[in-house]
Design an enzyme around this catalytic site. Structure first.
Site, PDB file in Angstrom:
ATOM      1  CB  SER A 164      -0.660   0.062   1.170  1.00  0.00           C
ATOM      2  OG  SER A 164      -1.868   1.476   1.533  1.00  0.00           O
ATOM      3  CB  ALA A 223      -3.801   4.725 -10.889  1.00  0.00           C
ATOM      4  CE  LYS A 252     -13.422   3.461  -9.599  1.00  0.00           C
ATOM      5  NZ  LYS A 252     -12.973   2.758 -10.850  1.00  0.00           N
ATOM      6  CE  LYS A 301     -18.273  11.702  -9.202  1.00  0.00           C
ATOM      7  NZ  LYS A 301     -17.941  11.147 -10.515  1.00  0.00           N
ATOM      8  CB  SER A 338     -14.935  -1.659 -10.996  1.00  0.00           C
ATOM      9  OG  SER A 338     -13.525  -0.436 -10.200  1.00  0.00           O
ATOM     10  NE  ARG A 387     -24.913   8.007  -5.609  1.00  0.00           N
ATOM     11  CZ  ARG A 387     -24.300   7.191  -6.380  1.00  0.00           C
ATOM     12  NH1 ARG A 387     -23.691   5.453  -5.900  1.00  0.00           N
ATOM     13  NH2 ARG A 387     -23.393   7.879  -7.436  1.00  0.00           N
TER      14      ARG A 387
END
Length: 611
Positions: free
Chosen positions: A327, A349, A353, A395, A438, A536
């Site tokens: 990680s 990357a 997300k 975003k 995904s 949401r």
């Protein structure tokens, strides 16, 4: 079976004579009658063998087999007339005709009785599945006929939506209204419902199946027999939709020169290599023939999958594929990997997300997306990596959610390092929603359509920028080749994606592309309904790509460069220090206060609670 038929021959002859009264008027003396019976029985053997009646299984005895039995009876009747004449018996021709008819009825009846007895024995010895057939049309009738001879499946009734079918009998089974299903299940011990309505669209079949499953029933669907043999089209439940058809603009795939010269013969490290973007990034990098490709991924299964795929793709090349499990939030791992493999270029990357998931787990999202970015970027600067490219999101522009705020703060961290880097060129790539990745909306809609709907939208007016995975990766690789000289970086590269796409229109396109219709007020008989659920937490109606107004050109007309306001070194250090303290203390309110203070557009905790 031959023995049964020969016995029936004798019985039929006897019953025919009894029926006419062998001693009545019109009859002469019947001497040596046993010889007629004997030769009649013997003559039946070659006829039965020639017609193949004795080789027909009980469960296969149907219309054609019954026809053979009729022919058999006719032959026997003719033979009976000839034998009586040879024996000089004064027997009316009607006796032989009645004999043939009695034989046909007894031979067919015996087979039906034997079949039912055999099925009862089988069904008593083994557990049977009692089924209800939904649909009393042609397919349902054929299905019932086929299942009636199955020793472990027992059809017990039909259900049909057509009111004209109610209370009639089809294939020996009664037809009921759909409202009677619950009572039928209790009364007849039904285990399963078979949907025999191939003309009904797959979404409506799926909706009906879910309704029946909520009653605790197992439901299965089947096509028509004509579809199975290819006489009619076998409808696929859901045809895949090409992502490029949903962009609302020209697809740029194949038009972007990814600048392979920048990566050829180099060592490239990709963090988040097992994700949708990371794995495609690795695939396209293989085409640029790098010396070594280092895959940095925290998910073991994702790393294993992408490693196996890339090693297969690179079998005929000398490219070294190095999988690294770890990680970016662990400071030791990035330093170790960078020191061990000495990459020339790093593509970052790795990120959490999914907006709702990060909104529900803000500390984990901020730690991974912000602190993890700081760790890997700082380690890259210290190791003298030539280029570092951060993959960001639209975003991040005036975000109203934690995920977007975390990506904007990560951008600010990279911009700060860019001003102080002497050997590393830092840059960022910002793009919109990636179709097919995904958690994106397209796979969700695809799954909902496959289940028969409804397709869910947060709001009818929501719009988003979209791009395909290959487009997004090509942009990233191009941005890497455009990276400026060390110490002058920190620019944000964006793709000209045209106008944003209205999500409701995208849903309608996917429903229509699958061959179905939208069910709404104007079309109440449509296949799939679109339902709005409300925005949401943290979700915006419309996304943006730029914080400022100005855009600069790049060597490619479809890629633009934005120069946006940055935080000072002291401000970034203060923000990171406060964020680390909030994460270490598990203080969500403090963490939200940090991003509210330093990220433009993100509401303060007080404003959010008042809203």
């Amino acid at each position: 079976m031959l023995g049964v038929d020969l016995t029936v021959v004798v019985v039929a002859q006897f019953l025919a004579l009894v029926a006419f009264g062998s001693s009545g008027p019109g009859f002469g003396p019947l001497e040596n009658l046993w010889l007629v019976f004997f030769f009649q029985t013997v003559s039946a053997v070659p006829i039965a063998l020639f017609l193949g009646i004795t080789r027909i299984q009980l469960k296969a005895y149907e219309t054609r087999a019954l026809g053979k039995t009729v022919v058999f009876g006719a032959f026997l009747a003719v033979m009976n007339i000839m034998l009586h004449r040879l024996a000089q018996h004064a027997v009316p021709v009607g006796v032989s005709i009645v004999f043939g008819l009695i034989f046909i009825m007894l031979a067919a009846g015996m087979r039906m009785v034997m079949l039912q007895m055999l099925l009862r024995l089988y069904r008593r010895a083994e557990p049977t599945c009692r089924v209800l057939i939904y649909g009393a049309g042609t397919t349902g009738l054929q299905l019932a006929s086929a299942l009636k001879t199955h020793h472990r499946i027992e059809p017990v009734a039909f259900v049909d939506d057509n009111p004209a079918m109610e209370a009639i009998t089809v294939a020996g089974l009664s037809v009921h209204r759909p409202t009677a299903i619950k009572d039928l299940v209790k009364e007849k011990g039904i285990n399963r419902v078979l949907l025999a309505m191939p003309s009904l669209s797959p979404p409506k079949q799926a909706q009906l199946a879910r309704k029946l499953q909520r009653m605790g029933l197992e439901v299965q669907t089947l096509p028509s027999f004509a579809q199975l043999i290819g006489e009619e089209e076998l409808i696929n439940k859901l045809s895949p939709v090409q992502p490029s058809s949903l962009l609302g603009r020209q697809n740029l795939e194949g038009q972007l020169n990814v600048g392979c010269g920048t990566y050829a013969g180099r060592t490239v490290l990709v963090t988040g290599a097992g994700g949708s973007i990371g794995s495609e990034l690795c695939r396209q990098l293989l085409q640029c023939n790098p010396k070594r490709l280092v895959l940095f991924e925290m998910s073991e299964i994702a790393l294993y999958t992408v490693d196996m795929e890339l090693k297969t793709l690179s079998e005929e090349s000398d490219i070294e594929i190095v999988p690294v499990l770890g990680s970016t939030t662990d400071p030791r791992m990035p330093r170790f990997v960078l020191a061990e493999h000495k990459p020339d270029i790093v593509f970052h990357a790795a990120a959490y997300k999914h907006v709702p998931m990060v909104e529900a787990n803000p500390l984990a999202g901020l730690a991974n997306n912000v602190l993890g970015t700081r760790t890997i970027a700082e380690a890259a600067r210290e190791a003298g990596v030539a280029r570092f490219i951060l993959i960001s999101s639209d975003k991040a522009v005036r975000p109203t959610n934690v995920m977007g705020a975390s990506k904007r703060l990560a951008e600010l961290v990279v911009q700060d390092l860019a001003t102080r880097a002497s050997n590393t060129a830092f840059s960022m790539v910002r793009f919109g929603n990636v179709i097919g990745s995904s958690g994106s909306v397209v796979p969700l809609f695809h799954e909902q359509i496959a289940k028969g709907g409804p397709v869910t939208l947060t709001d009818n007016e929501v719009t988003r920028y979209f791009m395909t995975i290959p487009e997004a990766v090509s942009l990233v690789l191009l941005a890497g080749s455009f990276a400026p000289a060390a110490g002058e970086g920190g620019d944000v590269f964006v793709l000209d994606m045209g106008k944003p796409v209205r999500i409701r229109r995208l849903a309608e396109q996917m429903i229509e592309a699958a061959g179905y219709t939208v069910r709404d007020e104007n079309n109440p008989s449509g296949d799939i309904e679109i339902v709005t659920t409300g925005l949401r937490p943290g979700e915006k109606l419309h996304e943006e790509l730029l914080i400022g107004e100005g855009l600069l050109t790049t060597p490619h007309p479809k890629i633009l460069r934005a120069q946006e306001a940055r935080l000072s070194e002291i401000e970034v250090a203060s923000a990171l220090r406060a964020l680390r303290q909030a994460v270490a203390a598990g203080d969500i309110v403090a963490a939200r206060s940090v991003i509210a203070r330093w990220v433009e557009g993100y509401p303060s905790p007080e404003a959010a609670s008042n809203a």
